[in-house]
Design a protein around this motif. Structure first.
Motif, PDB file in Angstrom:
ATOM      1  N   PRO B  22       9.089 -11.025  -2.236  1.00  0.00           N
ATOM      2  CA  PRO B  22       9.410 -12.290  -2.909  1.00  0.00           C
ATOM      3  C   PRO B  22       8.193 -13.002  -3.518  1.00  0.00           C
ATOM      4  O   PRO B  22       8.315 -13.680  -4.533  1.00  0.00           O
ATOM      5  N   ASP B  23       7.021 -12.847  -2.897  1.00  0.00           N
ATOM      6  CA  ASP B  23       5.832 -13.500  -3.454  1.00  0.00           C
ATOM      7  C   ASP B  23       5.011 -12.578  -4.345  1.00  0.00           C
ATOM      8  O   ASP B  23       3.951 -12.961  -4.828  1.00  0.00           O
ATOM      9  N   GLY B  24       5.464 -11.337  -4.511  1.00  0.00           N
ATOM     10  CA  GLY B  24       4.670 -10.399  -5.284  1.00  0.00           C
ATOM     11  C   GLY B  24       3.403 -10.027  -4.551  1.00  0.00           C
ATOM     12  O   GLY B  24       3.338 -10.103  -3.325  1.00  0.00           O
ATOM     13  N   ALA B  25       2.372  -9.614  -5.312  1.00  0.00           N
ATOM     14  CA  ALA B  25       1.116  -9.205  -4.686  1.00  0.00           C
ATOM     15  C   ALA B  25      -0.060  -9.706  -5.516  1.00  0.00           C
ATOM     16  O   ALA B  25       0.035  -9.796  -6.736  1.00  0.00           O
ATOM     17  N   PRO B  26      -1.192 -10.063  -4.859  1.00  0.00           N
ATOM     18  CA  PRO B  26      -2.369 -10.511  -5.609  1.00  0.00           C
ATOM     19  C   PRO B  26      -2.986  -9.357  -6.403  1.00  0.00           C
ATOM     20  O   PRO B  26      -3.186  -8.263  -5.862  1.00  0.00           O
ATOM     21  N   THR B  27      -3.246  -9.603  -7.681  1.00  0.00           N
ATOM     22  CA  THR B  27      -3.684  -8.537  -8.577  1.00  0.00           C
ATOM     23  C   THR B  27      -4.950  -7.833  -8.097  1.00  0.00           C
ATOM     24  O   THR B  27      -5.001  -6.612  -8.044  1.00  0.00           O
ATOM     25  N   GLY B  28      -5.957  -8.626  -7.746  1.00  0.00           N
ATOM     26  CA  GLY B  28      -7.248  -8.039  -7.374  1.00  0.00           C
ATOM     27  C   GLY B  28      -7.136  -7.109  -6.185  1.00  0.00           C
ATOM     28  O   GLY B  28      -7.590  -5.959  -6.227  1.00  0.00           O
ATOM     29  N   ALA B  29      -6.484  -7.601  -5.131  1.00  0.00           N
ATOM     30  CA  ALA B  29      -6.366  -6.800  -3.912  1.00  0.00           C
ATOM     31  C   ALA B  29      -5.551  -5.536  -4.169  1.00  0.00           C
ATOM     32  O   ALA B  29      -5.849  -4.468  -3.637  1.00  0.00           O
ATOM     33  N   LEU B  30      -4.525  -5.670  -5.010  1.00  0.00           N
ATOM     34  CA  LEU B  30      -3.673  -4.527  -5.309  1.00  0.00           C
ATOM     35  C   LEU B  30      -4.452  -3.433  -6.051  1.00  0.00           C
ATOM     36  O   LEU B  30      -4.356  -2.252  -5.743  1.00  0.00           O
ATOM     37  N   CYS B  31      -5.247  -3.859  -7.055  1.00  0.00           N
ATOM     38  CA  CYS B  31      -6.062  -2.904  -7.809  1.00  0.00           C
ATOM     39  C   CYS B  31      -7.000  -2.164  -6.873  1.00  0.00           C
ATOM     40  O   CYS B  31      -7.185  -0.954  -6.964  1.00  0.00           O
ATOM     41  N   LYS B  32      -7.589  -2.907  -5.948  1.00  0.00           N
ATOM     42  CA  LYS B  32      -8.529  -2.307  -5.015  1.00  0.00           C
ATOM     43  C   LYS B  32      -7.823  -1.277  -4.138  1.00  0.00           C
ATOM     44  O   LYS B  32      -8.301  -0.172  -3.927  1.00  0.00           O
ATOM     45  N   ILE B  71       1.239 -10.674  -9.234  1.00  0.00           N
ATOM     46  CA  ILE B  71       2.310 -10.033 -10.010  1.00  0.00           C
ATOM     47  C   ILE B  71       3.526  -9.853  -9.118  1.00  0.00           C
ATOM     48  O   ILE B  71       3.398  -9.465  -7.960  1.00  0.00           O
ATOM     49  N   ARG B  72       4.708 -10.171  -9.679  1.00  0.00           N
ATOM     50  CA  ARG B  72       5.923  -9.962  -8.919  1.00  0.00           C
ATOM     51  C   ARG B  72       6.897  -9.182  -9.790  1.00  0.00           C
ATOM     52  O   ARG B  72       7.031  -9.462 -10.987  1.00  0.00           O
ATOM     53  N   VAL B  73       7.544  -8.178  -9.202  1.00  0.00           N
ATOM     54  CA  VAL B  73       8.540  -7.392  -9.918  1.00  0.00           C
ATOM     55  C   VAL B  73       9.909  -7.720  -9.351  1.00  0.00           C
ATOM     56  O   VAL B  73      10.054  -7.871  -8.141  1.00  0.00           O
ATOM     57  N   TYR B  74      10.915  -7.892 -10.223  1.00  0.00           N
ATOM     58  CA  TYR B  74      12.268  -8.146  -9.732  1.00  0.00           C
ATOM     59  C   TYR B  74      13.279  -7.336 -10.519  1.00  0.00           C
ATOM     60  O   TYR B  74      12.941  -6.670 -11.492  1.00  0.00           O
ATOM     61  N   GLN B  75      14.523  -7.394 -10.084  1.00  0.00           N
ATOM     62  CA  GLN B  75      15.594  -6.568 -10.650  1.00  0.00           C
ATOM     63  C   GLN B  75      15.251  -5.081 -10.592  1.00  0.00           C
ATOM     64  O   GLN B  75      15.469  -4.342 -11.532  1.00  0.00           O
ATOM     65  N   ALA B  76      14.684  -4.678  -9.480  1.00  0.00           N
ATOM     66  CA  ALA B  76      14.377  -3.256  -9.294  1.00  0.00           C
ATOM     67  C   ALA B  76      14.669  -2.878  -7.853  1.00  0.00           C
ATOM     68  O   ALA B  76      13.873  -2.209  -7.198  1.00  0.00           O
ATOM     69  N   ASP B  77      15.824  -3.327  -7.336  1.00  0.00           N
ATOM     70  CA  ASP B  77      16.155  -3.087  -5.929  1.00  0.00           C
ATOM     71  C   ASP B  77      16.162  -1.607  -5.567  1.00  0.00           C
ATOM     72  O   ASP B  77      15.816  -1.230  -4.460  1.00  0.00           O
ATOM     73  N   TYR B  78      16.600  -0.788  -6.553  1.00  0.00           N
ATOM     74  CA  TYR B  78      16.661   0.659  -6.287  1.00  0.00           C
ATOM     75  C   TYR B  78      15.279   1.255  -6.027  1.00  0.00           C
ATOM     76  O   TYR B  78      15.157   2.337  -5.480  1.00  0.00           O
ATOM     77  N   PHE B  79      14.210   0.571  -6.443  1.00  0.00           N
ATOM     78  CA  PHE B  79      12.856   1.063  -6.169  1.00  0.00           C
ATOM     79  C   PHE B  79      12.164   0.234  -5.076  1.00  0.00           C
ATOM     80  O   PHE B  79      10.952   0.076  -5.087  1.00  0.00           O
ATOM     81  N   SER B  80      12.931  -0.338  -4.146  1.00  0.00           N
ATOM     82  CA  SER B  80      12.282  -1.255  -3.208  1.00  0.00           C
ATOM     83  C   SER B  80      11.532  -0.526  -2.091  1.00  0.00           C
ATOM     84  O   SER B  80      10.712  -1.115  -1.407  1.00  0.00           O
ATOM     85  N   ARG B  81      11.801   0.758  -1.920  1.00  0.00           N
ATOM     86  CA  ARG B  81      11.015   1.528  -0.943  1.00  0.00           C
ATOM     87  C   ARG B  81      10.233   2.617  -1.652  1.00  0.00           C
ATOM     88  O   ARG B  81      10.662   3.124  -2.688  1.00  0.00           O
ATOM     89  N   PRO B  82       9.056   2.983  -1.110  1.00  0.00           N
ATOM     90  CA  PRO B  82       8.307   4.070  -1.744  1.00  0.00           C
ATOM     91  C   PRO B  82       9.082   5.374  -1.671  1.00  0.00           C
ATOM     92  O   PRO B  82       9.925   5.552  -0.782  1.00  0.00           O
ATOM     93  N   LEU B  83       8.792   6.253  -2.593  1.00  0.00           N
ATOM     94  CA  LEU B  83       9.320   7.603  -2.554  1.00  0.00           C
ATOM     95  C   LEU B  83       8.742   8.293  -1.318  1.00  0.00           C
ATOM     96  O   LEU B  83       7.584   8.073  -0.970  1.00  0.00           O
ATOM     97  N   ARG B  84       9.536   9.117  -0.653  1.00  0.00           N
ATOM     98  CA  ARG B  84       9.020   9.777   0.551  1.00  0.00           C
ATOM     99  C   ARG B  84       7.835  10.691   0.206  1.00  0.00           C
ATOM    100  O   ARG B  84       7.564  10.938  -0.961  1.00  0.00           O
TER     101      ARG B  84
END
Lengths: 327, 325
Positions: B22-32, B71-84
């Motif tokens: 719901p809060d997305g993720a901080p860009t800098g930390a995510l890139c790292k 950054i926050r992504v929405y309307q993508a419930d089908y991708f809410s878990r990583p691929l195995r």
């Protein structure tokens, strides 16, 4: 970019839909702007399915209760990363393992990274505070290893130019890749060499061209690997034993300065004793005299071979010829 | 080309779940975390921008917003878990795991073995077979990691404490004490190294594990670790060129020259004639080199610099001296 978007859209649609999606339906949606004819659509769809399969995404054809083909689907159970229950110790060890090749300059580096991110998804883990062991290789290796891994995986012939240690000219080789190993920090490819007609090991540092993977019939393996092939056996080659073939017992003195290194060399000492003034005298069983003498030489005058005289002679001979050679 | 598509697809499908909270993720930390630049992240977002499901109206497309550097992504419930785990990922875990067990870092029946079994159990039967088949044909050998200092060093790394080490330096030919901030344990070309910030040198340094004479935990806490993590130098050891480096030119008999080049990854070599090779390299100090090249005996000649010639002559005489009766 179009291709990636199409693959994402295909995955999204099949994952999201509650019922199987018919082929015509896919043609009129995901593929609408990509294909001109029915034939090219089917070809493209086949290729995309294959690509997704390579990435671990299974597009399945589902039949209805009458046994007729109902359409395509991607099962959520099969797609989603399962929530695996790991013990804390298991999590830490998996993190350590997946970090080994991180940033290594080998093709293992990207999968190691994505595996780590997947494992970390359900867990609030402070990655930084897990001890890590890392592997670093020169960048050129990555470009050679990548096609080799591809050939190993799909059992396809490899072609490259190889400069053997004992030949003056590099030769073009065609090799059936059986296995890959590293030894003393160097990578070796094992496979049947068509030029020599037998299984050989190739040191990757001596491959002087790009490695080319056979492009013909990409889905069909070019060869079968003999059932008795054993990479562990191939990797276990030792430096050839010199004449005599018996181990030589050597005694070496280490000055107090470097005494702690007596147990850090290529062979483990059989015994050692601390001398009154702080130095150490250690005893070794030496199988490869040249290698041993070279190791002792790296300590300069801080280490001295006490016996046997053959090794002492070998060492001093080496230094004298060096002095003579550099003038 | 094909490789690029699949790697990128795998990354994007993994990015979305991380961005879907719901809060997305901080860009800098995510890139790292993903090891990508901000530009690469934005390119991936650009690809996602017009993806979604039919009818492809604004309500069917994946949406995202960027706010306060999150950054926050929405309307993508089908991708809410990583691929195995993919075959490739499982294979790398298996190969690395085995190497670490063989090197003595993990025990044969440790938590690692059960963890790897659990990872494997998420693959389909066919994938498991293919993964095992591949992993069985790859053997990665790590030098035995069991030095007497390993436990102390790991403790320092785990607890974020500095270490005081006695180190035999090739540069000076003697042992010296220094305080270091341990960062990582690195295996390269057959040896284990401790990568650390050295307070004495004021720089990152690799310390070869088998040349560490003693280790103590310091009272000082490590302060730079996080920041140092990102500046991971790719060339190990004395070969790293720097401002003060010497240019060295050596002439070798053919096979000896190749050996030198193999052991020294930054050396440049050229064939001089049918039987000799010319090797050029840069090094920050000549002392290690003088110890290293004596073993080549009469298969080597020194072209430059003259200081190296002088140094090895003296070293050689010292060695012969200790064998004089």
């Amino acid at each position: 970019m179009d291709r990636i978007r199409r693959l994402i859209n295909l995955t999204a649609y099949l994952l999201d839909s509650n019922k199987p999606v018919e082929l015509e339906e896919l043609r009129d949606t995901v593929y609408k702007e990509h294909v001109k004819s029915e034939k090219s659509f089917k070809r493209m769809f086949e290729r995309d399915k294959e690509e997704l399969r390579e990435n671990g995404i299974e597009v399945e054809l589902v039949k209805d209760v009458w046994g007729d083909e109902a359409g395509y689907t991607i099962s959520k159970e099969k797609y989603n990363l399962p929530e695996i229950e790991f013990e804390p110790a298991e999590t830490v060890s998996l993190m350590m393992v997946s970090r080994l090749f991180l940033g290594s300059g080998t093709p293992f580096s990207v999968p190691a990274h994505t595996a780590l991110l997947k494992l970390g998804f359900d867990r609030k883990i402070d990655f930084e505070n897990i001890p890590h062991f890392r592997w670093v290789d020169p960048p050129r290796l990555s470009t050679i290893l990548e096609p080799i891994l591809d050939g190993l995986q799909r059992k396809k012939l490899l072609r490259f130019s190889y400069r053997a240690l004992d030949s003056s000219e590099p030769l073009e080789r065609e090799v059936e890749p059986y296995g890959l190993f590293s030894h003393r920090g160097f990578w070796y490819l094992v496979g049947r060499c068509h030029l020599r007609g037998e299984v050989r090991s190739f040191k990757l540092d001596r491959i002087i061209s790009d490695v080319e993977v056979n492009r013909l019939s990409p889905k069909k393996p070019d060869f079968e690997i003999p059932s008795d092939f054993d990479i562990e056996r191939e990797a276990k080659w030792e430096w050839p034993l010199p004449v005599g073939e018996e181990d030589i017992v050597a005694r070496v003195y280490f000055s107090p300065q470097i005494s702690s290194f007596h147990s850090s060399g290529p062979i483990v000492p059989v015994s050692s004793k601390l001398l009154k003034r702080g130095g150490i005298e250690a005893v070794y069983e030496v199988a490869d005299p040249e290698h041993f003498v070279e190791w002792v030489l790296e300590f300069g005058p801080e280490a001295k071979i006490l016996s046997p005289p053959e090794l002492v002679n070998m060492l001093t001979e080496r230094v004298r010829s060096f002095l003579k050679s550099i003038g | 080309m094909k490789e690029k598509v699949s790697k990128r697809l795998n990354r994007i499908l993994l990015l979305v779940p991380y961005l879907s909270s719901p809060d997305g993720a901080p860009t800098g930390a995510l890139c790292k975390k993903f090891g990508i630049t901000r530009e690469e992240l934005m390119e991936d977002m650009h690809i996602l921008f017009i993806c979604g499901v039919p009818e492809y109206t604004p309500y069917d497309l994946i949406g995202f917003d960027v706010e306060n550097d999150r950054i926050r992504v929405y309307q993508a419930d089908y991708f809410s878990r990583p691929l195995r785990m993919t075959r490739e990922e499982a294979m790398v875990l298996l190969v690395s795991g085995r190497a670490l067990i063989r090197a003595g870092i993990f025990e044969e029946n440790s938590s690692l073995a059960t963890a790897l079994d659990k990872v494997e159990s998420t693959l389909t039967a066919l994938e498991r077979k293919e993964t095992k088949d591949m992993a069985e044909r790859i053997q990665v050998e790590l030098e035995l990691y069991s030095g007497k200092w390993s436990k102390v060093i790991e403790k320092g790394i785990n607890n974020g404490r500095n270490l005081v080490i006695d180190y035999y330096s090739y540069s000076s030919g003697e042992m010296s004490e220094r305080e270091i901030e341990p960062v990582s344990l690195v295996f390269s070309r057959g040896h284990w190294y401790l990568l650390a910030w050295c307070h004495k040198a004021g720089d990152m340094r690799y310390f070869r594990m088998d040349r560490i004479g003693s280790v103590k935990i310091s009272r000082n806490r490590s302060t730079k670790r996080q920041e140092l993590e990102s500046q991971f130098p790719q060339t190990v050891g004395e070969y790293r060129a720097g401002r003060k480096s010497h240019r060295v030119k050596l002439i070798f008999e053919r096979n000896a020259g190749r050996r030198m080049v193999e052991e020294c990854p930054t050396a440049i070599w050229a064939e001089k004639d049918s039987s000799t090779i010319e090797v050029e390299l840069q090094t920050r100090n000549l002392f290690w080199l003088s110890n290293y090249i004596i073993k080549f005996g009469n298969e080597i000649g020194i072209e430059s610099p003259p200081e190296l010639k002088e140094l090895v002559r003296e070293r050689s005489k010292q060695i012969l001296e200790i064998y004089r009766v």
